[in-house]
Design a protein around this motif. Sequence first.
Motif, PDB file in Angstrom:
ATOM      1  N   TRP A   1     -22.475  39.942  13.873  1.00 35.06           N
ATOM      2  CA  TRP A   1     -21.806  39.611  15.129  1.00 35.06           C
ATOM      3  C   TRP A   1     -21.021  40.821  15.621  1.00 35.06           C
TER       4      TRP A   1
ATOM      5  N   SER B   1     -17.642  39.269  28.766  1.00 31.21           N
ATOM      6  CA  SER B   1     -17.705  39.763  27.395  1.00 31.21           C
ATOM      7  C   SER B   1     -17.859  38.582  26.456  1.00 31.21           C
ATOM      8  N   GLY B   2     -18.357  38.871  25.277  1.00 35.94           N
ATOM      9  CA  GLY B   2     -18.553  37.818  24.289  1.00 35.94           C
ATOM     10  C   GLY B   2     -19.101  38.407  23.009  1.00 35.94           C
ATOM     11  N   LEU B   3     -19.431  37.535  22.071  1.00 39.37           N
ATOM     12  CA  LEU B   3     -19.988  37.958  20.791  1.00 39.37           C
ATOM     13  C   LEU B   3     -21.488  37.675  20.780  1.00 39.37           C
TER      14      LEU B   3
ATOM     15  N   ARG C   1     -20.422  43.485  26.261  1.00 42.44           N
ATOM     16  CA  ARG C   1     -19.960  43.249  27.633  1.00 42.44           C
ATOM     17  C   ARG C   1     -21.148  43.402  28.568  1.00 42.44           C
TER      18      ARG C   1
ATOM     19  N   SER D   1     -19.498  46.817  22.909  1.00 39.45           N
ATOM     20  CA  SER D   1     -18.172  47.336  23.222  1.00 39.45           C
ATOM     21  C   SER D   1     -17.594  48.136  22.077  1.00 39.45           C
TER      22      SER D   1
ATOM     23  N   LYS E   1     -18.971  42.500  19.453  1.00 36.74           N
ATOM     24  CA  LYS E   1     -18.518  42.239  20.817  1.00 36.74           C
ATOM     25  C   LYS E   1     -19.369  43.025  21.808  1.00 36.74           C
TER      26      LYS E   1
END
Length: 199
Positions: free
Chosen positions: A96, A110-112, A100, A78, A98
Amino acid sequence: MRRPASVTAFRGPAVWLWRWRRNPLRRGSDVLEAWLVLAVWVLIVVGGVLTGLAATHAVERGMARERAEWRPVVALLSQDAPRAAAARVSRPARVWAKVRWTGTDGSPHSGLARVAAGSPTGTAVTVWTDRDGSVVSRPATASEARTRAAAVGALAGVGVGVVPFTSGRIIRGCLERRRMAQWDEAWARFGRTWGHKTG
């Protein structure tokens, strides 16, 4: 009057299972200690083995369920991934960032996730998700699961065995101190008569 130190130190030759044999010198505390030692070793062996096996199977089942339920999905960055603070020679740095992706039901998520440092927005990366669509780590392989399960089972078995072993040592120490106190009392009572003529 206390007994000589040599009497305290002398225990005589070891006799196998002497606490279980009929002997006029055998005390009640000796019999109690024999049963205590037997119970402790039964608890250590049986309890430790059963607990270790149960923990091993539980970990293996849990990791097998993860392998069956967790799925890899293709996600897109993202935003630009941060650059590494220092260059690495052995392998590329991972950071790390972000990401999606679209779930199997079409809903956006979405997340890391860990990605290569400096990756631009829109870079495709593979992430693992659970049944709820949350990002998880890659599930352990069958061989990795066996190794981890064996380690957990061994630790659990040893941990369970430590409890009766420690308790048994404490109780045996109390019994030993009680026997020594009784021996001191008997020595004080009868030691004074030694050396006197009785006839």
